[in-house]
Design a protein around this motif. Structure first.
Motif, PDB file in Angstrom:
ATOM      1  N   PRO A  35       0.916  -1.460   0.035  1.00  0.00           N
ATOM      2  CA  PRO A  35       0.120   0.251   0.436  1.00  0.00           C
ATOM      3  C   PRO A  35       1.272   1.295   0.461  1.00  0.00           C
ATOM      4  O   PRO A  35       2.154   1.074   0.143  1.00  0.00           O
ATOM      5  CB  PRO A  35      -0.973  -0.412   1.162  1.00  0.00           C
ATOM      6  N   THR A  36       0.536   2.160  -0.268  1.00  0.00           N
ATOM      7  CA  THR A  36       1.616   3.468  -0.468  1.00  0.00           C
ATOM      8  C   THR A  36       1.584   4.517   0.857  1.00  0.00           C
ATOM      9  O   THR A  36       0.884   3.397   2.700  1.00  0.00           O
ATOM     10  CB  THR A  36      -0.209   4.839  -0.803  1.00  0.00           C
ATOM     11  N   GLY A  37       2.903   4.111   0.781  1.00  0.00           N
ATOM     12  CA  GLY A  37       3.362   4.453   2.108  1.00  0.00           C
ATOM     13  C   GLY A  37       4.762   3.309   3.037  1.00  0.00           C
ATOM     14  O   GLY A  37       5.172   3.516   4.078  1.00  0.00           O
ATOM     15  N   CYS A  38       4.426   2.648   2.213  1.00  0.00           N
ATOM     16  CA  CYS A  38       4.962   1.311   2.317  1.00  0.00           C
ATOM     17  C   CYS A  38       6.472   0.861   2.523  1.00  0.00           C
ATOM     18  O   CYS A  38       6.864   0.136   2.748  1.00  0.00           O
ATOM     19  CB  CYS A  38       3.859  -0.550   2.217  1.00  0.00           C
ATOM     20  N   GLY A  39       6.927   2.309   1.916  1.00  0.00           N
ATOM     21  CA  GLY A  39       8.547   1.969   1.804  1.00  0.00           C
ATOM     22  C   GLY A  39       8.785   1.982   0.433  1.00  0.00           C
ATOM     23  O   GLY A  39      10.184   1.042   0.238  1.00  0.00           O
ATOM     24  N   LYS A  40       8.148   1.738  -0.922  1.00  0.00           N
ATOM     25  CA  LYS A  40       8.369   0.307  -1.876  1.00  0.00           C
ATOM     26  C   LYS A  40       9.493   1.344  -2.747  1.00  0.00           C
ATOM     27  O   LYS A  40      10.513   1.009  -3.019  1.00  0.00           O
ATOM     28  CB  LYS A  40       7.508  -0.076  -2.703  1.00  0.00           C
ATOM     29  N   THR A  41       9.259   2.633  -3.485  1.00  0.00           N
ATOM     30  CA  THR A  41      10.094   3.725  -4.075  1.00  0.00           C
ATOM     31  C   THR A  41      11.259   3.832  -2.831  1.00  0.00           C
ATOM     32  O   THR A  41      12.358   4.419  -3.554  1.00  0.00           O
ATOM     33  CB  THR A  41       8.948   5.044  -4.118  1.00  0.00           C
ATOM     34  N   GLU A 152       7.382   2.216 -10.636  1.00  0.00           N
ATOM     35  CA  GLU A 152       5.951   2.311 -10.771  1.00  0.00           C
ATOM     36  C   GLU A 152       5.825   2.939 -12.705  1.00  0.00           C
ATOM     37  O   GLU A 152       5.504   3.854 -12.959  1.00  0.00           O
ATOM     38  CB  GLU A 152       4.777   3.063 -10.115  1.00  0.00           C
TER      39      GLU A 152
ATOM     40  N   ARG B 252       9.297  15.389  -7.799  1.00  0.00           N
ATOM     41  CA  ARG B 252       9.700  15.015  -7.370  1.00  0.00           C
ATOM     42  C   ARG B 252      10.704  16.206  -7.119  1.00  0.00           C
ATOM     43  O   ARG B 252      11.136  16.801  -8.054  1.00  0.00           O
ATOM     44  CB  ARG B 252      10.242  13.664  -7.470  1.00  0.00           C
ATOM     45  N   ARG B 504       8.368  16.104   1.496  1.00  0.00           N
ATOM     46  CA  ARG B 504       9.116  15.231   1.173  1.00  0.00           C
ATOM     47  C   ARG B 504       7.921  14.060   1.049  1.00  0.00           C
ATOM     48  O   ARG B 504       6.440  14.303   0.825  1.00  0.00           O
ATOM     49  CB  ARG B 504       9.211  14.511   2.509  1.00  0.00           C
ATOM     50  N   SER B 506       5.454  11.976  -0.239  1.00  0.00           N
ATOM     51  CA  SER B 506       4.533  10.841   0.338  1.00  0.00           C
ATOM     52  C   SER B 506       4.443   9.902  -0.595  1.00  0.00           C
ATOM     53  O   SER B 506       3.883   9.962  -1.722  1.00  0.00           O
ATOM     54  CB  SER B 506       3.234  10.801   1.078  1.00  0.00           C
ATOM     55  N   GLU B 507       6.020   8.830  -0.384  1.00  0.00           N
ATOM     56  CA  GLU B 507       6.116   8.113  -1.802  1.00  0.00           C
ATOM     57  C   GLU B 507       5.536   6.569  -1.202  1.00  0.00           C
ATOM     58  O   GLU B 507       4.415   6.337  -0.676  1.00  0.00           O
ATOM     59  CB  GLU B 507       7.718   8.007  -2.104  1.00  0.00           C
ATOM     60  N   CYS B 508       5.800   5.663  -2.373  1.00  0.00           N
ATOM     61  CA  CYS B 508       5.665   4.046  -2.865  1.00  0.00           C
ATOM     62  C   CYS B 508       4.283   4.195  -3.454  1.00  0.00           C
ATOM     63  O   CYS B 508       4.440   4.704  -3.489  1.00  0.00           O
ATOM     64  CB  CYS B 508       5.139   3.966  -0.881  1.00  0.00           C
TER      65      CYS B 508
END
Lengths: 339, 508
Positions: A35-41, A152, B252, B504, B506-508
């Motif tokens: 999910p968004t914010g899980c640290g993937k990027t 992505e 970004r 920052r 809000s990535e991912c």
């Protein structure tokens, strides 16, 4: 061969990636979802050396990076495909792909292979989204990376394009024969394209396994819910079989679950019939999906079960129905959580 | 033809009034005998050389500092940015005065430490001072351009194997050229119109020579020189209007994470700029204060400054309201607004020359405070207009409509909705005019009534008389005023320009 050991990344005092370890085979594609914010990027940026890491190590053939021994991004020979393409707007397609190449041989190869020959002299501003992403991919692969990161790559494209480009990218990566980590938030993409799938939750890897394993034998309820519709129904596990209100099925215990358990039901594991006296649930809502129809049914025992049936089988909200477990393959079984 | 908006007649009047100085100069200059002579050519050469050196210097300092403050992750980022932008708020004559006094044989540094230091005067001295006080223009415009760039491009270049400096050079710099140019042109404009620095450094630029001519009763010659200076200013303004900073697709933000020693090296490398432009003036004034106390200083100087500036601020805001309203009402109104911006481009010394002549023609104005206030208002009106207009523009028109639908008359809607919501802009505009007027030197020198001494003019008299030590209190007060101006610049509605809050992704 990429090998990541106990990788951690902090933003200030917040731990964004926590103790991540993984290794990738020669031309393996690993899909990272969450999910968004899980640290993937963040993981991708750490692997590329674009942000500092606070613990662990990353090793890839010629180099070895850790929190104290940093390796500059340009020394890593890692290719990166960006969500927003990151094509240099003042250069043509050809100049973009040739960016740091002395010999244009490889650039020609990838331009040809990805069907970009006619666009060589176009500026990025004049390209469609799909064309831009092909150029970005050609640019990355032409520079012969030992390892590719995709952030992505399809999220800025429209749905029709996503499906075909997904396979084009996969084939190109396989053709190049390089390992890749592909970040996505699209669970369908994650399950269909990769050789393995890694599911992230709050900076931790919940499970990393082939797509079928992740889907059928999820390591946690989080994974089960994240990959597809998941319903849980209480039951009793005895001698490899789970008995529930809706019938029984073979069960594979997760984390040594035994005795009173929760059984994971996918919408296809259950059948639904409209019936009279032997009904065991009430339809809450239905969602028409074309060839099929998804129902949410409240069972009399108080569970919410999702069922997918052929569109010919119609039932209205409030109608009484009978649900039954029909599957014969083993289903995942979890320890009962006290509610 | 539709009905004219109510503010148009007033705004038109104000716009015509703003044109007066230029008209006056043309009329005056037609009396002069010589259009252009050899000395004139030398003045032109000096002015252009100072401008060119300042532009080069401010780009060389401003661009690296913009990269540092935009991209590098440093502790106390906001503090460094404010510190590095601070010279913008200081009047450059403060720097010129203190550098002149500190350096050279017999200068304060030489007297204190015995170390020989090069003398600061003429073209090199003036160029150094102008560079130190104009590089923040380049810093801020370049930084804004840098922040609008998408970080992915640099990251792409680096993952393709290009080193960081090479990536910045080939991928980033070509895209911020316009931002750099915008800042460099502002630096050029500031240099052209600055009086104090070339005067103190004894460099014969237009502004200094105009003052000399004025003092020698060569008013028409001063007007001719003023017109020539205005032509150069106009050329720079035209160039500036050509520079379009094209907005980039937002993406970004790039962040570079230096190691501890790299951070220290970068901050140490930028220290000399801050030392020379801020620390040195403060140190010299403090030294003089300790040595000579408040000898010669009278409280009336500070009061005169405050009183005149306060009046100017009030008048400017009152005058700015119809102009700001007209600017929003239609195209003709926008043109009127543009005309009032002329005054900001007219150097103070030129404005002074023009209004001295007006005073000579209209004896009831001659040697009055009123004429000085008019000069302040004409010069700084654009600051009030801009401030009021931007706060009025951010006012959602549907609010007034909503008030009307709830039964309020237009007058009630104005006093209860529009006025309170634009009050902030008015106060900010008034404060900007006040602070600029406090520090204004050349027009005050020319137009101040006899015996009317302000902080800035007193500083000038002290310099002319050679009693440097007496500059301590007015100098420190002016620095304090500059500090207030800086605080204002970094707060309120201007926050948008120089936003340093680390957003920052809000990535991912």
């Amino acid at each position: 061969m990429l090998s990541v050991q106990n990788l951690s990344v902090d933003y200030g005092t917040t731990r964004v990636v926590d103790d991540l370890s993984l290794a990738l085979g020669a031309d393996e594609i690993l899909m990272l979802v969450g999910p968004t914010g899980c640290g993937k990027t963040t993981i991708l940026q750490a692997l590329a050396g674009l942000i500092p890491i606070s613990g662990g190590s990353i090793e890839l053939g010629a180099w070895h990076a850790s929190a104290t021994a940093t390796v500059a991004p340009e020394k890593r020979n890692v290719g990166m495909v960006f969500q927003d393409f990151a094509l240099f707007p003042h250069l043509t397609v050809q100049q973009n792909v040739n960016f740091r190449l002395k010999d244009s041989h490889l650039a020609d190869h990838w331009l040809e292979l990805l069907g970009l020959n006619a666009l060589r002299n176009a500026k990025p501003a004049n390209l469609s989204g799909g064309q831009k992403q092909r150029v970005a991919l050609a640019r990355t692969l032409a520079h012969e990376p030992v390892f590719v990161l995709l952030d992505e790559p399809l999220s800025n494209l429209d749905a029709a394009l996503k499906d075909s480009l997904r396979w084009e990218i996969r084939n190109a990566l396989k053709e190049a024969g390089v390992p890749a980590i592909w970040v996505t938030h699209d669970q369908e993409e994650a399950l269909s394209v990769g050789d393995r799938v890694g599911i992230l939750n709050r900076g931790k890897l919940e499970q990393i396994a082939p797509p079928e394993t992740c889907f059928c034998e999820p390591a946690s309820r989080f994974v089960a819910r994240f990959l597809g519709e998941a319903s849980f129904i209480p039951g009793r596990l005895e001698q490899g079989y789970v008995t529930t209100d809706l019938g029984s099925a073979p069960g594979t215990p997760v984390d040594g679950a035994t005795g009173e358990v929760d059984l994971l039901l996918r919408p296809d594991d259950v059948s639904m019939h409209s019936s009279g006296s032997d009904s065991n649930g009430t339809v809450r809502w239905s969602r028409y999906e074309g060839g099929t129809c998804l129902y949410s049914v409240d069972t009399d025992a108080g569970c919410d079960i999702k069922v997918r049936v052929s569109h010919e089988n119609r039932a209205a909200a409030g109608e009484r129905v009978k649900l039954a477990i029909t599957t014969t393959h083993p289903l995942a079984v979890f320890n009962r959580v006290p509610t | 033809m539709t009905r004219w908006p109510a503010s148009y007649p007033l705004a038109l009047l104000i716009a015509l009034f703003a044109l007066v100085p230029v008209g006056v100069l043309v009329a005056l200059a037609s009396d002069t005998a010589s259009l252009f002579d050899a000395h004139n050519l030398k003045v032109l050469g000096n002015t252009l050389a100072l401008m060119a050196l300042t532009v080069v210097g401010s780009v060389l300092i401003g661009v690296p500092l913009a990269l540092l403050t935009a991209y590098v992750h440093l502790p106390w980022r906001k503090f460094w940015l404010i510190l590095l932008a601070a010279p913008l708020a200081m009047p450059s004559y403060i720097g010129a005065f203190t550098l002149y006094a500190a350096f050279g044989p017999g200068g304060e540094i030489n007297a204190l430490t015995g170390l020989p230091t090069p003398a600061m005067y003429g073209l090199p001295g003036a160029a150094l001072v102008m560079t130190l006080y104009t590089y923040p223009f380049v810093l801020l415009t370049t930084r804004a351009s840098l922040l609008s760039l998408d970080a992915s491009l640099v990251n792409a270049a680096r993952t393709l194997g290009m080193s960081l400096p090479a990536s910045l050079w080939t991928v980033v710099l070509p895209r911020v050229v316009n931002g750099v140019a915008a800042g460099a042109l502002l630096a050029a404009l500031y240099t052209l119109s600055d009086f104090g620095t070339p005067a103190i450094m004894r460099l014969d630029t237009f502004t200094r020579v105009i003052y000399v001519e004025y003092n020698a009763f060569g008013l028409s010659q001063a007007a001719m020189l003023s017109l020539q200076l205005l032509v150069i200013v106009a050329l720079v303004l035209i160039l500036e209007s050509r520079v379009k900073v094209t907005p980039e697709r937002p993406g970004r933000k790039l962040t570079l994470w230096p190691s501890r020693w790299q951070s220290v090296v970068m901050l140490l490398a930028s220290a000399p700029v801050v030392l020379l432009s801020i620390v040195l003036p403060l140190a010299i004034f403090t030294l003089w204060l300790v040595r000579e106390g408040s000898a010669g200083f009278e409280f009336s100087y500070a009061w005169n400054s405050t009183y005149a500036s306060l009046l100017a601020a009030l008048v400017a805001v009152v005058v700015a309201i119809p102009v700001a309203h007209a600017a929003q009402a239609g195209r003709a109104g926008r043109l009127m607004e543009r005309v009032t911006y002329l005054g900001f481009g007219v150097p103070g010394i030129v404005m002074g020359t023009a209004l001295v002549y007006v005073g000579l023609q209209l004896p009831f104005l001659y040697q009055t405070l009123g004429l000085l206030i008019i000069a302040y208002v004409l010069r700084f009106l654009s600051l009030a207009v801009g401030s009021i207009r931007s706060s009025a523009e951010s006012l959602d028109p549907s609010l007034v409509k909503a008030a009307r639908l709830l039964g309020a008359s237009p007058k009630e809607a104005f006093t209860r909705i529009t006025l309170p919501l634009t009050m902030r802009g008015m106060i900010a505009g008034a404060a900007l005019v006040f602070l600029e007027a406090m520090r204004e030197l050349p027009a005050t020198l020319l137009l101040g009534p006899t015996g009317f001494e302000t902080l800035a003019t007193y500083l000038w008299r002290v310099y002319e008389a050679g009693y440097f030590g007496r500059a301590a209190i007015p100098g420190l007060l002016l620095v304090l005023m500059s500090g207030l101006g800086l605080a204002l610049m970094f707060s309120g509605e201007r926050r948008g320009d120089i936003d340093v809050i680390d957003k920052r992704d809000s990535e991912c």
